[in-house]
Scaffold this motif. Structure first.
Motif, short mmCIF file in Angstrom:
data_model
loop_
_atom_site.label_atom_id
_atom_site.label_comp_id
_atom_site.label_asym_id
_atom_site.label_seq_id
_atom_site.Cartn_x
_atom_site.Cartn_y
_atom_site.Cartn_z
N ALA A 39 -5.10 12.96 -5.36
CA ALA A 39 -4.11 12.25 -4.57
C ALA A 39 -3.63 13.06 -3.37
CB ALA A 39 -2.91 11.86 -5.44
N GLU A 40 -3.93 14.37 -3.35
CA GLU A 40 -3.56 15.21 -2.20
C GLU A 40 -4.66 15.25 -1.14
OE1 GLU A 40 -0.49 16.37 -2.02
OE2 GLU A 40 -0.20 15.36 -3.95
N MET A 41 -5.79 14.60 -1.42
CA MET A 41 -6.90 14.57 -0.46
C MET A 41 -6.84 13.30 0.37
SD MET A 41 -10.03 15.85 -2.90
CE MET A 41 -9.85 17.31 -3.95
N SER A 42 -7.83 13.11 1.22
CA SER A 42 -7.94 11.86 1.98
C SER A 42 -8.71 10.84 1.16
CB SER A 42 -8.69 12.10 3.30
OG SER A 42 -10.06 12.40 3.05
N TYR A 43 -8.49 9.57 1.46
CA TYR A 43 -9.24 8.53 0.75
C TYR A 43 -10.73 8.67 1.04
CZ TYR A 43 -11.02 4.09 -0.93
OH TYR A 43 -11.76 3.14 -1.59
N ASP A 44 -11.09 9.03 2.25
CA ASP A 44 -12.51 9.19 2.59
C ASP A 44 -13.18 10.20 1.66
OD1 ASP A 44 -11.85 7.51 4.64
OD2 ASP A 44 -12.44 8.85 6.27
N ALA A 45 -12.50 11.32 1.38
CA ALA A 45 -13.07 12.35 0.52
C ALA A 45 -13.25 11.83 -0.90
CB ALA A 45 -12.19 13.59 0.52
N VAL A 46 -12.26 11.07 -1.40
CA VAL A 46 -12.33 10.55 -2.76
C VAL A 46 -13.38 9.45 -2.86
CG1 VAL A 46 -11.03 9.38 -4.58
CG2 VAL A 46 -9.95 11.19 -3.23
N SER A 152 -6.59 7.38 10.21
CA SER A 152 -7.25 7.50 8.91
C SER A 152 -7.46 6.12 8.30
CB SER A 152 -6.39 8.35 7.97
OG SER A 152 -5.19 7.66 7.65
N HIS A 153 -8.17 6.08 7.19
CA HIS A 153 -8.47 4.83 6.50
C HIS A 153 -7.18 4.06 6.19
CE1 HIS A 153 -11.52 2.44 4.38
NE2 HIS A 153 -10.67 2.30 3.38
N GLY A 154 -6.21 4.75 5.61
CA GLY A 154 -4.97 4.09 5.24
C GLY A 154 -4.09 3.75 6.43
N ASP A 168 4.09 9.27 9.35
CA ASP A 168 3.23 10.14 8.53
C ASP A 168 3.40 9.85 7.04
OD1 ASP A 168 2.31 11.34 10.83
OD2 ASP A 168 3.57 13.12 10.65
N LEU A 169 4.63 9.60 6.60
CA LEU A 169 4.87 9.33 5.19
C LEU A 169 4.31 7.97 4.78
CD1 LEU A 169 6.02 10.26 2.52
CD2 LEU A 169 8.26 9.35 3.21
N GLU A 170 4.43 6.98 5.64
CA GLU A 170 3.83 5.67 5.35
C GLU A 170 2.32 5.78 5.22
OE1 GLU A 170 7.01 2.65 7.55
OE2 GLU A 170 5.36 3.55 8.69
N ALA A 171 1.70 6.54 6.14
CA ALA A 171 0.25 6.74 6.08
C ALA A 171 -0.14 7.48 4.80
CB ALA A 171 -0.22 7.52 7.31
N GLU A 172 0.65 8.48 4.42
CA GLU A 172 0.39 9.22 3.18
C GLU A 172 0.51 8.29 1.98
OE1 GLU A 172 2.43 12.68 0.39
OE2 GLU A 172 3.09 12.48 2.48
N ALA A 173 1.52 7.43 2.01
CA ALA A 173 1.77 6.53 0.88
C ALA A 173 0.59 5.58 0.65
CB ALA A 173 3.05 5.73 1.11
N ILE A 174 0.07 4.99 1.72
CA ILE A 174 -1.02 4.04 1.54
C ILE A 174 -2.33 4.75 1.20
CG2 ILE A 174 -1.78 3.86 3.95
CD1 ILE A 174 -1.31 0.92 1.49
N GLU A 175 -2.53 5.96 1.72
CA GLU A 175 -3.71 6.74 1.33
C GLU A 175 -3.67 7.04 -0.16
OE1 GLU A 175 -6.45 8.82 3.11
OE2 GLU A 175 -6.31 7.03 4.37
N LYS A 176 -2.51 7.48 -0.65
CA LYS A 176 -2.37 7.76 -2.08
C LYS A 176 -2.59 6.48 -2.89
CE LYS A 176 0.87 11.69 -1.77
NZ LYS A 176 -0.09 12.74 -2.13
N ASP A 177 -2.08 5.38 -2.38
CA ASP A 177 -2.28 4.11 -3.08
C ASP A 177 -3.76 3.79 -3.22
OD1 ASP A 177 -1.48 1.35 -4.04
OD2 ASP A 177 -2.59 0.83 -2.23
N PHE A 178 -4.51 3.91 -2.14
CA PHE A 178 -5.95 3.63 -2.20
C PHE A 178 -6.65 4.57 -3.18
CE2 PHE A 178 -6.06 1.88 2.45
CZ PHE A 178 -5.45 0.71 2.01
N ILE A 179 -6.25 5.84 -3.17
CA ILE A 179 -6.87 6.83 -4.06
C ILE A 179 -6.56 6.52 -5.53
CG2 ILE A 179 -6.80 9.26 -4.79
CD1 ILE A 179 -6.34 9.91 -1.74
#
Length: 365
Positions: A39-46, A152-154, A168-179
Motif C-alpha cells: 500500500a506504500e507503493m504505486s498502483y502501477d508497481a503492484v 499517476s493512475h489514481g 496529494d492526499l486525495e491521490a494517495e487515498a485513491i492509489e491505496k484504494d486501487f492497491i
C-alpha cells in the motif's frame, strides 16, 4: 458423493502463487508481500507485480507506466457507446457493456498467445479508469475529460472524474484504494472468471464474467451498501439506535464480518488510517466519526457481549474514503473494479498457464 460444502466454504479448489490469506491472523499477501507494505507503493508497481509475478525494477516500472499511459485513451467510437448506454442505480451495468464493446476494437481479442494476453492486460488496466470516469460524467450531463498523462493512475482517475487536479492526499487515498482492491484470492468474482478462463474463453470475456459477479450486494456491491448505510445513519449520535434497530430486526449490518477473516481485515486497518487523515485534511470528520462510532458499538455488541468475531471488513472504511473523495455510491462498485482488474488478469493468466476446465459435480436430490 460425500459431504456438501454449501457455498463451497472451506473447499480448496486450486493452487495459486498470486495471493495468500490467513484469516485467523489477519494476513494478506500479494505474491508473498504483505498488503500493508504494498500500500506504500504505486498502483502501477503492484499491478506489474500481480500480472508478471515479480516487483519491477526502476526501468521496468518506467516502461510499464509508460505503456499504461499510452493506452489510457479510448477508441473514438467508444464515446458513442458510453453515451447511449444509460444506467440507473448501478454503474457496473454500463461498465460491463463498455468493456464488451471495447473488445471489438482490440485486434488481438481472439489471439491467445502470452504476448497478446499481456498487451490486452495493459489495455484493460489502462482503460478501466477512463471508462468509469466517462460514464459518470455522462450520467451527470457533462462532457467526459480525457486522460492527463502527467498524473499517476489514481490521480488521473480523480482528475477525469472531477475536472480538477487532486491534492496529494486525495491521490494517495485513491492509489491505496486501487492497491487494496487489487486482489483477494478466490473471491466470487475471481472464481467465476477463472471458470470462464478454464474454457479458454478470451481475456475480455473472462473479465466481463468477473464484473457481473462483482455487482452482487454480497460481493463488490457491499461497498455501495456501506455508503448508503452512512447516509441512513446521518450522524454519530444516531449510530447506537441504528445498530440496535438492525439487531432487533435480525438484519445484516453492512461492512462487518467476512467469510475468511475471523479478526480485523488488514485492508480495513489501512483504509481506516487514510480515512482519518483525509477527514482531517477536509476539516470535516463527521463521516469518519460516524464510522468509528459504529465500529465501537459493533465491537461491544458482538465481540464483548456475544463473543462473536465480527470486525470491519474492507468495505467499511473504504466507503468513508469514497465519501471524502465525493465518489457517489452508484459508482462505488465500478471504482472497486478499477483496482481489482489487475488481480483478475493475473488469475486468468495463471489459469491459462496450467489449465484444466473447472467442472464440479452436483448432488441430485
Amino acid at each position: 458423493m460425500g459431504d456438501i460444502k454449501k457455498g463451497l466454504e472451506g473447499v480448496v479448489a486450486l493452487d495459486t502463487s498470486i495471493s495468500f490469506i490467513d484469516g485467523l491472523q489477519g494476513i494478506l499477501k500479494y505474491r508473498g508481500i504483505e498488503v500493508e507494505h504494498l500500500a506504500e507503493m504505486s498502483y502501477d508497481a503492484v499491478s506489474y507485480l500481480l500480472i508478471n509475478g515479480i516487483l519491477p525494477d526502476e526501468q521496468e516500472l518506467t516502461d510499464y507506466s509508460s505503456r499504461l499511459k499510452n493506452e489510457r485513451f479510448l477508441h473514438h467510437n467508444m464515446a458513442d457507446v458510453l453515451k447511449i448506454c444509460e444506467f440507473g442505480i448501478e454503474s457496473l451495468d454500463l461498465l460491463r457493456t463498455a468493456i464488451s464493446c471495447s473488445a471489438h476494437f482490440d485486434t488481438e481479442k481472439d489471439i491467445h498467445s502470452p504476448e497478446a494476453n499481456i498487451n490486452k492486460a495493459i489495455r484493460l488496466v489502462a482503460k478501466f479508469p477512463t471508462m468509469v470516469a466517462a460514464l459518470e460524467r455522462n450520467r451527470i450531463g457533462v462532457e467526459p475529460i480525457g486522460p492527463n498523462n502527467d498524473l499517476s493512475h489514481g490521480a488521473n482517475f480523480l482528475y477525469m472524474l472531477t475536472g480538477r487536479i487532486p491534492t496529494d492526499l486525495e491521490a494517495e487515498a485513491i492509489e491505496k484504494d486501487f492497491i487494496l482492491s487489487a486482489e483477494h484470492e478466490l473471491n466470487p468474482s475471481t472464481f467465476s472468471l477463472r471458470i470462464a478462463a478454464s474454457t479458454l474463453s478470451d481475456l475480455y470475456s473472462a473479465i466481463i464474467c468477473g464484473l457481473c459477479t462483482l455487482k452482487g450486494p454480497l460481493h463488490g456491491g457491499a461497498r455501495k451498501g456501506v455508503m448508503d448505510m452512512l447516509d441512513e445513519v446521518i450522524s454519530p449520535d444516531n449510530a447506537e439506535n441504528y445498530i440496535q434497530d438492525k439487531i432487533s430486526k435480525k438484519e445484516k449490518i453492512m461492512g462487518f464480518g467476512h467469510r475468511v477473516y475471523k479478526t480485523y481485515d488488514p485492508r480495513a486497518q489501512v483504509y481506516k488510517d487514510i480515512a482519518r487523515r483525509i477527514s482531517l485534511e477536509n476539516g470535516d470528520t463527521v463521516w469518519y466519526d460516524m464510522a468509528e462510532k459504529l465500529e465501537h458499538i459493533m465491537y461491544h455488541e458482538f465481540i464483548e457481549l456475544r463473543g462473536k468475531p465480527i470486525y470491519p471488513n474492507v468495505d467499511f472504511y473504504s466507503a468513508v474514503v469514497y465519501k471524502y473523495l465525493d465518489i457517489p455510491s452508484e459508482l462505488a462498485t465500478s471504482v472497486f473494479a478499477i483496482g481489482r482488474v489487475s488481480g483478475w488478469i493475473a488469475h486468468c493468466l495463471e489459469q491459462y498457464s496450467d489449465n484444466r476446465v473447472i467442472r464440479p459435480r452436483a448432488n441430485f436430490v
